[in-house]
Structures are given as C-alpha cells and as structure tokens.
Scaffold this active site. Structure first.
Site, PDB file in Angstrom:
ATOM      1  N   SER A  97      20.298  69.023 -68.997  1.00 20.24           N
ATOM      2  CA  SER A  97      19.777  69.882 -67.923  1.00 20.24           C
ATOM      3  C   SER A  97      19.681  71.326 -68.400  1.00 20.24           C
ATOM      4  O   SER A  97      18.716  72.033 -68.099  1.00 20.24           O
ATOM      5  CB  SER A  97      20.703  69.811 -66.703  1.00 20.24           C
ATOM      6  OG  SER A  97      20.707  68.504 -66.167  1.00 20.24           O
TER       7      SER A  97
ATOM      8  N   ASN B 280      25.022  68.423 -76.001  1.00 24.10           N
ATOM      9  CA  ASN B 280      25.438  69.464 -75.057  1.00 24.10           C
ATOM     10  C   ASN B 280      24.269  70.184 -74.390  1.00 24.10           C
ATOM     11  O   ASN B 280      24.444  71.260 -73.835  1.00 24.10           O
ATOM     12  CB  ASN B 280      26.344  70.474 -75.778  1.00 24.10           C
ATOM     13  CG  ASN B 280      27.642  69.822 -76.205  1.00 24.10           C
ATOM     14  OD1 ASN B 280      28.287  69.114 -75.427  1.00 24.10           O
ATOM     15  ND2 ASN B 280      28.009  69.999 -77.466  1.00 24.10           N
ATOM     16  N   ALA B 281      23.081  69.613 -74.499  1.00 22.47           N
ATOM     17  CA  ALA B 281      21.914  70.257 -73.886  1.00 22.47           C
ATOM     18  C   ALA B 281      21.006  69.210 -73.268  1.00 22.47           C
ATOM     19  O   ALA B 281      20.278  68.511 -73.973  1.00 22.47           O
ATOM     20  CB  ALA B 281      21.144  71.065 -74.926  1.00 22.47           C
TER      21      ALA B 281
ATOM     22  N   GLU C 274      13.524  63.352 -68.184  1.00 15.53           N
ATOM     23  CA  GLU C 274      12.566  64.467 -68.045  1.00 15.53           C
ATOM     24  C   GLU C 274      13.009  65.443 -66.948  1.00 15.53           C
ATOM     25  O   GLU C 274      12.201  65.991 -66.212  1.00 15.53           O
ATOM     26  CB  GLU C 274      11.136  63.957 -67.844  1.00 15.53           C
ATOM     27  CG  GLU C 274      10.611  63.335 -69.128  1.00 15.53           C
ATOM     28  CD  GLU C 274       9.124  63.063 -69.140  1.00 15.53           C
ATOM     29  OE1 GLU C 274       8.373  63.852 -68.545  1.00 15.53           O
ATOM     30  OE2 GLU C 274       8.732  62.073 -69.763  1.00 15.53           O
ATOM     31  N   GLY C 275      14.329  65.615 -66.864  1.00 15.33           N
ATOM     32  CA  GLY C 275      14.922  66.487 -65.865  1.00 15.33           C
ATOM     33  C   GLY C 275      15.411  65.673 -64.690  1.00 15.33           C
ATOM     34  O   GLY C 275      14.628  64.971 -64.050  1.00 15.33           O
TER      35      GLY C 275
ATOM     36  N   GLY D 126      17.598  39.044 -51.309  1.00 12.78           N
ATOM     37  CA  GLY D 126      18.981  38.569 -51.223  1.00 12.78           C
ATOM     38  C   GLY D 126      19.527  38.110 -52.556  1.00 12.78           C
ATOM     39  O   GLY D 126      19.306  38.760 -53.580  1.00 12.78           O
TER      40      GLY D 126
ATOM     41  N   ARG E  68       5.711  65.553 -66.256  1.00 18.04           N
ATOM     42  CA  ARG E  68       6.547  65.021 -65.164  1.00 18.04           C
ATOM     43  C   ARG E  68       5.767  64.214 -64.136  1.00 18.04           C
ATOM     44  O   ARG E  68       6.330  63.289 -63.528  1.00 18.04           O
ATOM     45  CB  ARG E  68       7.322  66.164 -64.490  1.00 18.04           C
ATOM     46  CG  ARG E  68       8.562  66.522 -65.276  1.00 18.04           C
ATOM     47  CD  ARG E  68       9.299  67.698 -64.709  1.00 18.04           C
ATOM     48  NE  ARG E  68      10.484  67.984 -65.534  1.00 18.04           N
ATOM     49  CZ  ARG E  68      11.039  69.177 -65.654  1.00 18.04           C
ATOM     50  NH1 ARG E  68      10.533  70.218 -65.008  1.00 18.04           N
ATOM     51  NH2 ARG E  68      12.103  69.350 -66.406  1.00 18.04           N
TER      52      ARG E  68
ATOM     53  N   THR F 229      16.549  67.030 -76.069  1.00 14.35           N
ATOM     54  CA  THR F 229      17.918  66.768 -75.627  1.00 14.35           C
ATOM     55  C   THR F 229      18.915  66.669 -76.782  1.00 14.35           C
ATOM     56  O   THR F 229      18.608  66.140 -77.851  1.00 14.35           O
ATOM     57  CB  THR F 229      17.942  65.455 -74.818  1.00 14.35           C
ATOM     58  OG1 THR F 229      17.040  65.597 -73.735  1.00 14.35           O
ATOM     59  CG2 THR F 229      19.317  65.131 -74.283  1.00 14.35           C
ATOM     60  N   GLU F 230      20.110  67.174 -76.530  1.00 12.14           N
ATOM     61  CA  GLU F 230      21.234  67.060 -77.478  1.00 12.14           C
ATOM     62  C   GLU F 230      22.497  66.722 -76.691  1.00 12.14           C
ATOM     63  O   GLU F 230      22.482  66.777 -75.452  1.00 12.14           O
ATOM     64  CB  GLU F 230      21.443  68.391 -78.212  1.00 12.14           C
ATOM     65  CG  GLU F 230      20.255  68.795 -79.048  1.00 12.14           C
ATOM     66  CD  GLU F 230      20.474  70.120 -79.767  1.00 12.14           C
ATOM     67  OE1 GLU F 230      21.597  70.673 -79.689  1.00 12.14           O
ATOM     68  OE2 GLU F 230      19.521  70.592 -80.407  1.00 12.14           O
TER      69      GLU F 230
HETATM   70  N1  COS Z   1       6.748  77.573 -67.718  1.00 16.75           N
HETATM   71  C1  COS Z   1       6.757  78.740 -68.390  1.00 16.75           C
HETATM   72  N2  COS Z   1       7.867  79.490 -68.518  1.00 16.75           N
HETATM   73  C2  COS Z   1       9.005  79.059 -67.966  1.00 16.75           C
HETATM   74  C3  COS Z   1       9.078  77.842 -67.250  1.00 16.75           C
HETATM   75  C4  COS Z   1       7.885  77.095 -67.140  1.00 16.75           C
HETATM   76  N3  COS Z   1       7.855  75.935 -66.475  1.00 16.75           N
HETATM   77  N4  COS Z   1      10.328  77.652 -66.809  1.00 16.75           N
HETATM   78  C5  COS Z   1      11.035  78.719 -67.229  1.00 16.75           C
HETATM   79  N5  COS Z   1      10.236  79.558 -67.925  1.00 16.75           N
HETATM   80  C6  COS Z   1      10.619  80.815 -68.546  1.00 16.75           C
HETATM   81  C7  COS Z   1      11.253  81.770 -67.522  1.00 16.75           C
HETATM   82  O1  COS Z   1      10.276  82.545 -66.870  1.00 16.75           O
HETATM   83  C8  COS Z   1      12.143  82.589 -68.397  1.00 16.75           C
HETATM   84  O2  COS Z   1      11.386  83.576 -69.050  1.00 16.75           O
HETATM   85  P1  COS Z   1      11.963  85.097 -69.240  1.00 16.75           P
HETATM   86  O3  COS Z   1      13.017  84.946 -70.295  1.00 16.75           O
HETATM   87  O4  COS Z   1      10.766  85.853 -69.662  1.00 16.75           O
HETATM   88  O5  COS Z   1      12.502  85.480 -67.915  1.00 16.75           O
HETATM   89  C9  COS Z   1      12.615  81.630 -69.476  1.00 16.75           C
HETATM   90  O6  COS Z   1      11.629  80.580 -69.510  1.00 16.75           O
HETATM   91  C10 COS Z   1      13.978  81.040 -69.163  1.00 16.75           C
HETATM   92  O7  COS Z   1      13.886  80.473 -67.858  1.00 16.75           O
HETATM   93  P2  COS Z   1      15.155  80.214 -66.916  1.00 16.75           P
HETATM   94  O8  COS Z   1      16.006  81.456 -66.926  1.00 16.75           O
HETATM   95  O9  COS Z   1      14.675  79.693 -65.614  1.00 16.75           O
HETATM   96  O10 COS Z   1      15.900  79.098 -67.754  1.00 16.75           O
HETATM   97  P3  COS Z   1      17.190  78.254 -67.438  1.00 16.75           P
HETATM   98  O11 COS Z   1      17.966  78.168 -68.691  1.00 16.75           O
HETATM   99  O12 COS Z   1      17.856  78.758 -66.202  1.00 16.75           O
HETATM  100  O13 COS Z   1      16.628  76.763 -67.172  1.00 16.75           O
HETATM  101  C11 COS Z   1      15.652  74.896 -66.073  1.00 16.75           C
HETATM  102  C12 COS Z   1      15.705  76.434 -66.263  1.00 16.75           C
HETATM  103  C13 COS Z   1      16.921  74.342 -65.483  1.00 16.75           C
HETATM  104  C14 COS Z   1      14.496  74.688 -65.124  1.00 16.75           C
HETATM  105  C15 COS Z   1      15.352  74.231 -67.430  1.00 16.75           C
HETATM  106  O14 COS Z   1      16.440  74.363 -68.306  1.00 16.75           O
HETATM  107  C16 COS Z   1      15.015  72.747 -67.302  1.00 16.75           C
HETATM  108  O15 COS Z   1      13.890  72.366 -66.957  1.00 16.75           O
HETATM  109  N6  COS Z   1      16.003  71.879 -67.606  1.00 16.75           N
HETATM  110  C17 COS Z   1      15.769  70.442 -67.634  1.00 16.75           C
HETATM  111  C18 COS Z   1      15.275  70.056 -68.962  1.00 16.75           C
HETATM  112  C19 COS Z   1      14.908  68.637 -68.989  1.00 16.75           C
HETATM  113  O16 COS Z   1      13.984  68.203 -68.317  1.00 16.75           O
HETATM  114  N7  COS Z   1      15.626  67.864 -69.807  1.00 16.75           N
HETATM  115  C20 COS Z   1      15.359  66.473 -69.927  1.00 16.75           C
HETATM  116  C21 COS Z   1      15.221  66.104 -71.331  1.00 16.75           C
HETATM  117  S1  COS Z   1      13.692  66.431 -72.027  1.00 16.75           S
HETATM  118  S2  COS Z   1      12.797  64.726 -71.871  1.00 16.75           S
END
Ligand code: COS
Length: 384
Positions: free
Chosen positions: A131, A128-129, A363-364, A339, A242, A125-126
């Site tokens: 979700s 701006n990063a 964790e999301g 209460g 998770r 996490t950062e």
């Molecule tokens: N396992 C393996 N590969 C995965 C995957 C997984 N669980 N999830 C995604 N990928 C792959 C995709 O297949 C895709 O590959 P290609 O580039 O070959 O197509 C690539 O990773 C990017 O995936 P996607 O386009 O789905 O990424 P997004 O940026 O849309 O993000 C979410 C997907 C939202 C699911 C992801 O950013 C996420 O889980 N965010 C939450 C993060 C989090 O939990 N933060 C909390 C802080 S950490 S404690």
C-alpha cells in the site's frame, strides 16, 4: 442491458467469449489444481491478436482502448480469473512503456508485446512496500552508461514467465516518492533471477513470483521517463489499469451468477426447483442488480478514460472498488444459493469465490482505493 457497444466491440466480446468457452472452461479446474501457467491459452489469445488490443496501430496493435480491454478481461474472467489475471497483468506491465516510453523504446518493445511474442510484468511491490508504494527499497544506482539494480520484488504477477519487466526502483532514497525511477529490465539480464513461486488461495493458474536483482546492470537508455518520475509512472500505470481489475470483478460475478441460476433451476427441494422460492429469487435479484450496476459504472469509466480525460484516478479507483467488492458478495452468494454443492470443487463457484478475493487486494487494496477517491474529492472540493 444494452450498452450500445459498437460492432467492433461486440466482435471482441464474442471472440473472447468463444475462446473462453472452448479453451478456458474445459481446463480451468485442472490449471487451478495443478497451479499451471496457461501458456496454451496465451498462444490462442496471441493468435487472435488480443495482446495487441490496447497497443496503437503504429506499433503493431489494434489501437483500441480501455473499454475494449475491459470487455476482453470481463469475458475471460467469466470463465477463469487466473487466466484473465495473466492477460490483464500483461497490460499493467505494458502501460509504463505506452505512457512514458520514448519513441525508440516503443518501437523496440510494443510490437513484440502486441504480437504476444513476449509477456510483460510490472514490478512495484516489495516485502515492505505494498500500500505504501513509496516505501520501496530496491535501488538503481547510476554507473557510467548503466544503472545497477539491487533488491527484491515480491508477488509479481507473470514473474518468471514474462520476458519484459517494468520495474520501479529508488535512484535517490533521500527524496522519498520523488526519488523513484522506472526501468525496463529484460529476462536473461545477468544479475536478474527469480525467487520463490507463491502458492495462492485463488487465481492459481497465474504465476506470482519474486524478482531478485543482484548487481543487475541495465543500459541507461532503459529508464522510462526521467529519473525521479518512477512514482508518477507507477501511479499513472495503476490509474489506467485499475478499471481492468473492475472488469475482472464484473466477469467473475457474471460467471458465478450464471452457475447459481443454472443450479437453482435444477435443484429440487420440498418438491420444487429452488428457484421457485422467494428467498432464492431475492438473492438472485440482488446479484443481477449489483452486477449490472458495476458493469454500468465500469463501462462509463472506461469510456471516460478513452475520451482522453487527464484526471482518471478517482474514476478508475471507483470502478475497481465497486466492481470487486460486488464480485466478492456475488460469488459468496452464488456458493450460498448452491449450498453444499457450491462448496464442493466439483462446481466452479468454489473456485470463483476464492479467485474473487484477490480482486479486493491487488493493484491497491480496496481501502487504498477509498483513500485515492477521498484525496481527489478533497482536491475537487478545494477548487470550488
Ligand atoms: N497521478 C499522478 N501523480 C500522482 C498520483 C497519480 N495518480 N498519485 C499521487 N501522485 C503524486 C502526488 O501528487 C505527489 O506529488 P508531489 O510530490 O508533487 O506532491 C506524489 O505523487 C506523492 O503522492 P502522495 O503524497 O499522495 O503519495 P503517498 O505515498 O501518500 O501514496 C497512495 C499515495 C496511497 C495513493 C499510493 O501509495 C498508492 O496508490 N498505493 C497503492 C499502490 C498499489 O496499488 N500497490 C499494489 C501493488 S502494484 S500491482
């Protein structure tokens, strides 16, 4: 309900419950008030080999799986989610090494993790990063035999206390998710320091801190997997971890439920213990039913992960989502049953309700869990 746990699993459950009752319950309020890191409890967990639970025997661990880890996390969370978070985040930080480490990396780091000698933290996490995990700005530039890290990680559990950090940084920003890489960074590396320590609503015994990388040089061999694999490392790590957040939900809900029942049996209103009123019985019935449903899902998912299943994103997201939304409802209702007393710090449910909130966020977020589940459902439908 009987989940037909093995003798080993029952032993783990009883051992962690005993530690939780004897070492955690007496100090949880003070740790929360003082926002104090639970080092003494971590030492007890280490002495009981609990840091090695999920580490293979070849690297000094007990070679157990997700279910055993969930049982341990559930029992700790029944007493204090702050303590449980510290323990569970150690597993989160270890998964990148377990899943993607080379034999040399595993031999170097896993025995120290298994013994509890060195704590681990996961840095994704950062500012701006969150979700949008692919939106990270921290960079890792190759330079000779080294990578040079620059950037700041935010809200890192075990930050400052851990000695081993698994960090996701961009090696090629132009490639988006495919330009991220994962690294091991050790505390004490020049250019690696700690920033702001957060003051939180709940889980106040756990440390949450900024990690600052300023021209931080690490050896090239500290990369986990290949360059460009960092996003996959992060996603697979979260897939594996998770269920553990779900276990925190089941544990804190169980703890709050037990407090509510105890109180309802003692509290007299209109000349009767409040547990004799149907309004209270219905609340307790719903709470008990929801906890059992979440536990059944959690143990089922943990067993599925332990079977060696490859596609676990949907299932682990479901366990996290269901168990933590449940935990928020159950802890809130435990306060309601109790209460005015429930609202006071004198009783533990006030803390449990505050602690439960983070489970729907870290964790999301639970909105992201629904996205993950939805994406897999669409893929599964496309195959039919
Ligand atoms: N396992 C393996 N590969 C995965 C995957 C997984 N669980 N999830 C995604 N990928 C792959 C995709 O297949 C895709 O590959 P290609 O580039 O070959 O197509 C690539 O990773 C990017 O995936 P996607 O386009 O789905 O990424 P997004 O940026 O849309 O993000 C979410 C997907 C939202 C699911 C992801 O950013 C996420 O889980 N965010 C939450 C993060 C989090 O939990 N933060 C909390 C802080 S950490 S404690």
């Amino acid at each position: 309900m009987d989940y037909f746990l093995s003798e080993d699993q029952m032993m783990i459950k009883e051992l962690v419950r005993q530690i939780a009752e004897e070492k955690v319950v007496p100090v949880r309020e003070e740790l929360d008030e003082k926002e104090e890191f639970p080092w003494e409890i971590m030492k007890v967990l280490a002495q009981s080999d609990l840091f090695g639970l999920f580490i293979p025997e070849a690297y000094g661990g007990l070679g157990k799986g997700c279910l055993e880890l969930c049982i341990a996390v559930e029992e700790l969370s029944r007493a204090c989610v702050g303590v449980a978070t510290t323990y569970a985040a150690n597993a989160l930080g270890s998964y990148p090494v377990l899943l993607f480490g080379t034999e040399d990396q595993k031999k170097k780091y896993l025995p120290e993790i298994a013994s509890g000698k060195r704590l681990v933290a996961f840095g994704l996490t950062e500012a701006n990063a969150g979700s949008d995990a692919a939106g990270i700005q921290t960079t890792a530039k190759p330079d000779g035999n080294e990578y040079v890290l620059d950037g700041t990680k935010q809200w890192i559990t075990n930050g400052g206390e851990a000695e081993i950090y698994t960090i996701i940084a961009m090696t090629d920003k132009s490639k988006g998710a495919r330009g991220a890489s994962a690294f091991i960074v050790e505390k004490g590396t020049p250019g690696f320091s700690f920033g702001k320590k957060e003051k939180k609503m709940g889980i106040r015994a756990s440390a949450t801190r900024e990690l600052i990388f300023d021209n931080c040089r690490i050896p090239k061999e500290n990369i986990l997997g290949k360059p460009g694999l960092g996003f996959i490392v992060a996603m697979r790590t979260l897939d594996n971890a998770r269920a553990g957040v779900g276990a925190q939900g089941v544990g804190v809900a169980q703890g709050a439920f037990e407090e509510a029942v105890k109180f309802a049996r003692q509290r007299i209103q209109f000349g009767h213990p409040i547990i004799s009123f149907q309004a209270i019985q219905h609340m307790l019935s719903d709470m008990a039913t929801e906890i059992e449903a979440a536990r059944a899902l959690l143990y089922g998912v943990a067993r599925y992960i332990d079977s060696g299943a490859k596609e676990i994103s949907k299932e682990s997201a479901m366990a996290k989502l269901f168990a933590t939304d449940m935990a928020m409802r159950v802890t809130t209702n435990a306060v309601q049953v109790m209460g005015g007393s429930g609202y006071m710090r004198e009783y533990p449910v006030e803390k449990m309700m505050r602690d439960a909130k983070i489970l729907q966020i870290y964790e999301g977020t639970n909105q992201i869990q629904r996205n993950v589940i939805g994406q897999v459902l669409i893929k599964e439908l496309a195959k039919k």
